[in-house]
Structure formats: structure tokens, C-alpha cells
Design an enzyme around this catalytic site. Sequence first.
Site, PDB file in Angstrom:
ATOM      1  N   PHE A 118      42.952  37.451  55.300  1.00  0.00           N
ATOM      2  CA  PHE A 118      44.196  37.962  54.728  1.00  0.00           C
ATOM      3  C   PHE A 118      44.435  39.341  55.319  1.00  0.00           C
ATOM      4  O   PHE A 118      43.737  40.306  55.002  1.00  0.00           O
ATOM      5  CB  PHE A 118      44.152  38.062  53.200  1.00  0.00           C
ATOM      6  CG  PHE A 118      45.474  38.538  52.636  1.00  0.00           C
ATOM      7  CD1 PHE A 118      46.520  37.645  52.471  1.00  0.00           C
ATOM      8  CD2 PHE A 118      45.685  39.873  52.338  1.00  0.00           C
ATOM      9  CE1 PHE A 118      47.759  38.075  51.996  1.00  0.00           C
ATOM     10  CE2 PHE A 118      46.910  40.318  51.868  1.00  0.00           C
ATOM     11  CZ  PHE A 118      47.949  39.415  51.690  1.00  0.00           C
ATOM     12  N   ASP A 162      39.383  45.335  59.946  1.00  0.00           N
ATOM     13  CA  ASP A 162      40.387  45.549  58.907  1.00  0.00           C
ATOM     14  C   ASP A 162      39.648  45.990  57.648  1.00  0.00           C
ATOM     15  O   ASP A 162      39.124  45.176  56.890  1.00  0.00           O
ATOM     16  CB  ASP A 162      41.170  44.261  58.665  1.00  0.00           C
ATOM     17  CG  ASP A 162      42.225  44.396  57.565  1.00  0.00           C
ATOM     18  OD1 ASP A 162      42.179  45.391  56.816  1.00  0.00           O
ATOM     19  OD2 ASP A 162      43.073  43.503  57.441  1.00  0.00           O
ATOM     20  N   LYS A 207      45.725  51.113  51.755  1.00  0.00           N
ATOM     21  CA  LYS A 207      45.443  51.107  50.319  1.00  0.00           C
ATOM     22  C   LYS A 207      44.906  52.441  49.806  1.00  0.00           C
ATOM     23  O   LYS A 207      45.665  53.335  49.505  1.00  0.00           O
ATOM     24  CB  LYS A 207      44.539  49.932  49.966  1.00  0.00           C
ATOM     25  CG  LYS A 207      45.227  48.584  50.180  1.00  0.00           C
ATOM     26  CD  LYS A 207      44.494  47.459  49.513  1.00  0.00           C
ATOM     27  CE  LYS A 207      45.146  46.116  49.844  1.00  0.00           C
ATOM     28  NZ  LYS A 207      46.498  45.948  49.296  1.00  0.00           N
TER      29      LYS A 207
END
Length: 401
Positions: free
Chosen positions: A141, A226, A255
Site C-alpha cells: 500500500f 517507503d 505522516k
Amino acid sequence: MTTTEALIAAADAHSAHNYHPLPVVIATADGAWMTDVEGRRYLDFLAGYSALNFGHGHPRLVAAAKAQLERVTLTSRAFHHDRFAAFCTELAELCGMEMVLPMNTGVEAVETAVKTARKWGYRVKHVPAEMAKVVVASGNFHGRTTTVISFSTDPEARADFGPYTPGFEIVPYGDLTAMRAAVTENTVAVLLEPIQGESGVIVPPAGYLPAVRELTRERNVLFVADEIQSGLGRTGRTFACEHEGVVPDVYVLGKALGGGVLPVSAVVASAEVLGVFRPGEHGSTFGGNPLACAVGLEVIAMLRTGEFQERAAVLGEVLHRRLAELAGSGRVTAVRGRGLWAGVDVDPAVGSGRAVSERLLERGVLVKDTHGATVRVAPPLTIEEEDLEWGIEQLWEVLSA
């Protein structure tokens, strides 16, 4: 209707139904706790998918944002501003790298990393034009833009959004043999999550990441990590890659970099890699804006103390010890994770992940399910141990009912 019901009904009537949130409407939050519009309090066991690693309204981050709000919030990259150089310098230092390309959202940073890898492949590795390939893992994801869903294996993310962007090879996560076979002379990058978050907090087999690092180095391929969810303290280290002594060529961050205050993301790499860009080839009006840089600088300063990484490591031991006991109860089929992050697979006889999340909501704990049977646990790193224990106890109670 209650206020909650009325607000949810209004949202359903006037917003696209691209999310399926739990039936709660948050009005305020502080630390690890949130309060809804009716005054009910909830323990946050999700932390904005790691965007809120430092909790809600951390005084240092709020102060940094307020101070910058009174000075200047946006210049665009048409001009320099006085927080930009410090942000890029200090983030590069935190990562042990040389250069930073700031963006806003996580998926923008992933898109930027893909463009970076392709540009590097053509300019530095001399891959033939239009032939660059990026190897990714199944179950990934990395976001939901058109290009990123083109290498997703999640039907919900892909269905009805084609045609898809070419140039990606998908191999099973954790399968080194498949990875070796997929890397060719036209491969410019391997893009991986060191721990797959949305898939259910999937930790790869021991030795997998170091082997991928060795493979990419041997084949002159960029290793792109990532760390949008796994990075910046969540797993008990600044980066999840550190647990296996791996340093990638490129970090993709987001984030928690914005402290839960605003979206901040970045690609961080060497000068050889990020130096391939020329003016006009990539950018963002808001990327690296003064407000983002001010908050990001405070996040970096907080991480430098090591306090939050240590809290994630220590409290993570508590979390995983208690969840291991739960796994032995027969009510869950598996527990995975690292640091203050876990995926709990619920036995179908007990209920779905959504049902468990709704029952926890009734008990004052907020989590979110994924892939049907999995409940994710990822509280703020600032959570008190007694609150963590209480939240886990509520999970026990729900699964025992």
C-alpha cells in the site's frame, strides 16, 4: 437524531463515500485521548495511521505551528524562505543522506520517488528510453493515485480505475527468489515497505531486507524504502530498516513528519540520486512551505532526543507481550508487528475486524480494521502505559464476549 447521527447523516448526504468510518464524530483531542461531540472520551489506538506518533496537540508542535502562523505560511517555491534550508539540511542529517525533495502527502512522495528512480535510471544508469522498470511487492500500500494503484494488488484500490500505468513488476512480499528473478538490466528501483501496514502490519522474514539491499547494490538498482507508516519512531527505531541494519538509497517519508498538524512528506536520498532533477521537472506549490518546514523541524528535533523511539520500544514490549497472551487464547489466529504497532487477526468465529472495531468503539477504544479479519493497533508513542494496558484489556473483553 443525536448530534452524532445528524452529523454523520449530513456527511453521508454531501461527501463522496470513499471511506467507511466508524460511527463516531470527534470534536477535540489531547495526547492519546479523543472526545466526541457528545462529550464521550475514547482512547486513540490508531494514531492517524502513524501520522499522530506524538499524540494529539503535542505542545511543542502546536507552539511551532502557532509561531510560524504569525510569520508566513506560504511563499510557493518561486521564492526562498527562511525555514527551508534548515528543514532540508536537518532531515537529510537525520536520514544520513544529502538531499531532500519535500512534498505534502505520502502518496505524492511515493510518486516523487518513482519519478526520481526513473530519472536516475535514464540519466545515471543509462537504461534505454521508456524501458525503466520498478519492482514492487504484492500486498503493498503506497497510496491511491492512478500510477500507484497500477502496482497495487488490492482489488478495491484498482477496480474501475484503469487503464493502468505500465513499468512495474510485482513479486510476492518476502520472496527473495522471486525478487532476484524480477530484477533485470532495465530495473531502476525496488520499492518496498519495510513493514507492510495496510496489509495488516506484515513483517518480512528475517534477513529479507538485507538480502534485497545486497541484491540492489549488486545490480546497480535503487532500494527505495517507503517508511511513511513505519518510520519516525513507530517501530522503536527512527526507521524500521534499522532493525536489520539496512540503509536504503531512498527514504520515502510522510505522516508523522507533519506531527499530525498538517501534511508533510519528503523523499530523502544522496546527491547522486536527487541531483538528477532540473528546474521545472517536478514540484508542488505547497511542498516545503514555511509552515510545513517549521513543524517538520520540530518533529526532527523531537526525534533527535531518542525519547520517542525508546517509548515505542519499551511500550511495544508491553503491547506484544499482552497480545501474545491473547494469541494463545484461541480468539485470534495471528499477531504481528514491531514496536508500538501490531496487526491482530481475529478468529472468524469471534467476528470480523469491523465488528471487533465497533465493539471496541462502544468500550471507548478506537481502532480500525483492514482486509476483513485484521485489527490494527498503533497508539500514539506518547501513550501512558496504564492507558495502553487498559486499551488492551478492552480488546480482551471484546474478544471474550
